[in-house]
Design an enzyme around this catalytic site. Structure first.
Site, PDB file in Angstrom:
ATOM      1  CD  GLU A  55      10.718  -2.212  -0.141  1.00  0.00           C
ATOM      2  OE1 GLU A  55       9.833  -2.602   0.619  1.00  0.00           O
ATOM      3  OE2 GLU A  55      11.266  -1.087  -0.005  1.00  0.00           O
ATOM      4  CB  CYS A  83       6.019   2.731  -0.680  1.00  0.00           C
ATOM      5  SG  CYS A  83       7.510   3.119  -1.623  1.00  0.00           S
TER       6      CYS A  83
END
Length: 147
Positions: A55, A83
């Protein structure tokens, strides 16, 4: 118009590339106006840094490509629930729509967290749409050899 499944399939391709390189199979793509503008995959082992998540790579590439730190008209497709570090990067970039394949709870070997993406989204200061379970089983299948 391309569907969530099509864009998640692109993120899954990134996951497979990560796995091929000996990384955990995490992938992400960012879409603007129906076009993939950036891709990312896990590269932690290869780059020797905990910052090399799918990401964060996708967000960084999109910001550089568009020459802005605000991705307000983009959607990010993540094979796995981001996360806290990645969620923070997504929300710092003001991405308003997050599409997730598998959640942390779907993979028994990933430890649960007290802070999850929804907690961070609620604290972001803007409205964020989170959709889950897009091609979920395809994501889970990538982790069958892990755990």
């Amino acid at each position: 118009m391309t569907s969530h499944d099509d864009f998640m399939a692109e993120a899954l391709k990134q996951s497979r590339l990560a796995a091929r390189d000996g990384e955990l199979p995490f992938g992400a793509v960012i879409v603007q106006n129906g076009v993939v503008i950036s891709r990312g995959r896990c590269r932690e082992a290869r780059r020797n840094t905990v910052l090399a998540h799918a990401e964060t790579e996708a967000v960084d590439k999109a910001c550089r490509k568009l020459a802005t730190s605000k991705l307000k008209d983009c959607i990010i497709y993540c094979t796995n629930e981001p996360c806290p570090m990645c969620a923070a990067a997504i929300f710092q970039a003001k991405i308003p729509h997050v599409v997730i394949g598998a959640s942390r709870d779907d993979l028994s070997f990933i430890r649960p967290r007290k802070i999850n993406i929804q907690v961070l989204a609620d604290d972001s200061g803007y409205e964020i749409k989170i959709e889950r379970d897009i091609l979920k089983q395809h994501v889970i299948d990538l982790f069958k050899h892990i755990g």
